[in-house]
Write a protein that holds these residues in place. Structure first.
Motif, mmCIF file in Angstrom:
data_model
loop_
_atom_site.group_PDB
_atom_site.id
_atom_site.type_symbol
_atom_site.label_atom_id
_atom_site.label_comp_id
_atom_site.label_asym_id
_atom_site.label_seq_id
_atom_site.Cartn_x
_atom_site.Cartn_y
_atom_site.Cartn_z
ATOM 1 N N GLY A 47 0.773 -1.235 0.000
ATOM 2 C CA GLY A 47 0.000 0.000 0.000
ATOM 3 C C GLY A 47 0.803 1.282 0.000
ATOM 4 O O GLY A 47 0.278 2.338 -0.347
ATOM 5 N N GLY A 48 2.077 1.216 0.371
ATOM 6 C CA GLY A 48 2.870 2.432 0.419
ATOM 7 C C GLY A 48 3.902 2.357 1.534
ATOM 8 O O GLY A 48 4.131 1.301 2.129
ATOM 9 N N TRP A 49 4.502 3.509 1.810
ATOM 10 C CA TRP A 49 5.561 3.604 2.821
ATOM 11 C C TRP A 49 5.031 4.457 3.965
ATOM 12 O O TRP A 49 4.954 5.685 3.845
ATOM 13 N N GLY A 77 9.035 -0.453 3.836
ATOM 14 C CA GLY A 77 10.022 0.435 4.441
ATOM 15 C C GLY A 77 11.406 -0.149 4.305
ATOM 16 O O GLY A 77 11.641 -1.092 3.542
ATOM 17 N N SER A 78 12.335 0.397 5.080
ATOM 18 C CA SER A 78 13.726 -0.050 4.977
ATOM 19 C C SER A 78 14.178 -0.686 6.281
ATOM 20 O O SER A 78 13.475 -0.661 7.292
ATOM 21 N N VAL A 103 4.794 -6.909 6.433
ATOM 22 C CA VAL A 103 5.728 -5.790 6.294
ATOM 23 C C VAL A 103 6.830 -6.228 5.340
ATOM 24 O O VAL A 103 7.388 -7.316 5.474
ATOM 25 N N THR A 104 7.114 -5.372 4.386
ATOM 26 C CA THR A 104 8.201 -5.625 3.430
ATOM 27 C C THR A 104 9.282 -4.577 3.659
ATOM 28 O O THR A 104 9.001 -3.373 3.667
ATOM 29 N N ILE A 105 10.497 -5.045 3.851
ATOM 30 C CA ILE A 105 11.608 -4.108 4.019
ATOM 31 C C ILE A 105 12.673 -4.413 2.970
ATOM 32 O O ILE A 105 12.817 -5.550 2.527
ATOM 33 N N THR A 132 16.354 -5.935 11.929
ATOM 34 C CA THR A 132 15.052 -5.409 11.543
ATOM 35 C C THR A 132 14.069 -6.533 11.265
ATOM 36 O O THR A 132 12.910 -6.486 11.700
ATOM 37 N N VAL A 133 14.516 -7.544 10.551
ATOM 38 C CA VAL A 133 13.627 -8.675 10.273
ATOM 39 C C VAL A 133 13.199 -9.340 11.578
ATOM 40 O O VAL A 133 12.010 -9.627 11.788
#
Length: 531
Positions: A47-49, A77-78, A103-105, A132-133
């Motif tokens: 959907g976006g950041w 995000g990152s 969540v995709t980073i 982060t993961v």
């Protein structure tokens, strides 16, 4: 290749797609697109950041109320910043606050980016990925790790590129997605690298994220799947930065119809063209008529030999059934057309015509003569239908033009210019003479003819012009060049195109206008014109 294996579709139209030039979605449009993608059977919708802009913040807030039946919404995000603990990184916190199930980073794979862009050490970059993961997994999220610039990084230092995937795997990543971020890879290169990754991580779910800078985004994605990738990221209609992302409309059709993979969109594949058009509409962009599978020209036949063959055996010039992806066969008429082309077009439009009739040959000769004079009917079906009705059915027009006139009037101020048009028509034996003004000659003519026709045919009031195109056919002739004008009109339910051609732009426009209104009257009165 396992022909029965399942491939997940991950749509990033609402995030990566919006980075394309001229692509923008309002929040309400993003929500509507998300609902359509879910209905179509897409597995993941990015959907976006969160936190990058107010629009994405608003989207994620409202997306919580969406009643999706299949797809999972992902926030993007990152990894955490260098030398900042993951618990203290505000961007990571925003990813969790979006409350999405996925969540995709992305993280750095290419040492060039590690040392020169984010300016940290190779070891710290690996820690950033793993930390982060693990943090997101501990919060109960499904985590997709996008290895940014993976293929460039692998070519530069394969051991380090693989070590970044190992860091994500140690952290518990559910998917490891390999990104051709610059879009510069060749198919054979990607196939070899994906095969290596799948062999190195036999228990991992490997994904593909490709860009189209070499025109290979779809091919690269399919090559990755054939080597073992089980999830493909892309965008509807190939929206995206620079030359765009891998086009999901092509990927989904090829996976299902050509390669035999199972995709959850397959039961709705006949809605593929519909969703392609819907996404274009939401982005306020004109559809690409030449887009594979879903474009208006995908199953169009123009040459007489092709049209004749398709009329006899559909798959002689069509690689799939158009209906499988929600498209249809169309026949164009032009000076390349033969009798078969015209017959197919006439039948498509509802005309019962004898192919052996001498009138058919006469009509074909007239058509070719008109094309030679500058008329073109590929985008002017309404003008072609009218010509069929007049020529083959002897259908009289609903009105007769006695004369028209246009005068440009210069006002008191230099930049003040008004066009005045007068039109005299004969309708049912009565003469109607009307005058109208507008800022241009075509607008004045349009208003004048409306004023006359509406007195007898009030339905004309619903017609409006939606597009107006002018083309000079031979610029070498200068001011004497033939001008072709094409007009698109609608009455709110139907859309039709008409054409006019002349060395006088006003005359060409007038012809296209007349056909537009005559076609509306034929539609409403039947008169042998099929909708």
């Amino acid at each position: 290749m396992n022909p029965k294996s399942n491939v997940f579709i991950y749509d990033t139209t609402l995030r990566d797609g919006t980075q394309g030039e001229g692509v923008s979605f309002s929040v309400s449009a993003k929500l509507r697109v998300a609902e359509k993608l879910d209905q179509f059977g897409v597995d993941y919708i990015e959907g976006g950041w969160p936190g990058s802009n107010p629009r994405d913040v608003d989207f994620f807030q409202q997306a919580k109320a969406l009643e999706l039946t299949h797809a999972k919404i992902a926030a993007f995000g990152s990894t955490r910043r260098a030398n900042v603990s993951v618990e203290e990184d505000p961007q990571v916190a925003l990813l969790l606050q979006a409350e999405t199930p996925v969540v995709t980073i992305f993280g750095k794979t290419w040492l060039l980016h590690v040392t020169e862009v984010i300016r940290t050490t190779a070891e710290e970059n690996l820690a950033m990925i793993e930390d982060t993961v693990r943090h997101l997994k501990a919060a109960g999220r499904e985590v997709h790790y996008d290895a940014e610039h993976f293929f460039d990084g692998y070519k530069d230092n394969p051991d380090y590129a693989l070590s970044t995937l190992e860091a994500a795997k140690r952290g518990g990543a559910d998917f490891l997605t390999l990104c051709d971020t610059n879009g510069g890879m060749m198919v054979h290169e990607v196939a070899e690298v994906v095969k290596t990754v799948v062999t190195r991580f036999p228990d991992a779910k490997v994904g593909m994220h490709c860009h189209n800078d070499c025109g290979l985004g779809v091919a690269l994605s399919l090559a990755g799947v054939r080597e073992g990738a089980c999830i493909v990221q892309g965008t509807m209609n190939g929206f995206g930065e620079r030359n765009g992302n891998a086009n999901l409309t092509s990927i989904i059709a090829n996976l299902s119809l050509k390669l035999g993979y199972e995709v959850n969109c397959a039961p709705k594949l006949n809605k593929l063209r519909d969703i392609s058009l819907f996404v274009d509409e939401m982005a306020n962009l004109r559809p690409d008529i030449r887009a594979p599978f879903v474009g208006a020209a995908s199953f169009v036949h123009k040459g007489g030999v092709h049209a004749d063959a398709v009329n006899k055996v559909k798959h002689s010039y069509e690689h799939i059934r158009p209906e499988a992806v929600g498209n249809r066969t169309r026949v164009l008429v032009s000076d390349m057309s033969g009798r078969s082309s015209v017959m197919m077009k006439a039948n498509e439009m509802g005309f019962d015509v004898d192919p052996k009739s001498p009138r058919m040959k006469e009509f074909l000769d007239e058509l070719k003569a008109l094309e030679y004079r500058g008329y073109e009917y590929e985008a002017a079906d309404a003008s072609f239908r009218l010509m069929l009705a007049r020529f083959l059915k002897n259908k009289p027009d609903h009105f007769e033009v006695i004369h028209y006139r246009v005068i440009d009037v210069h006002g008191e101020w230099k930049d003040e210019l008004t066009s005045e048009a007068s039109v005299k028509l004969r309708i049912n034996g009565e003469v109607y003479h009307t005058v109208a003004e507008a800022t241009g000659p075509v607008g004045a003519l349009d208003l004048a003819i409306r004023k006359a026709l509406e007195q007898v045919y009030p339905q004309i009031n619903s017609v409006r012009l939606t597009d107006f195109k002018v083309r000079i056919l031979d610029g070498k002739q200068g001011a004497d060049s033939i001008i072709r004008v094409q007009i698109e009109s609608t009455d709110g339910s139907e859309i039709w195109g008409t054409v006019g051609a002349s060395d006088d732009i006003i005359e060409a426009s007038w012809e296209a206008l007349l056909d537009s209104y005559e076609y509306k009257l034929l539609l409403d009165n039947g008169d042998g014109i099929a909708r």
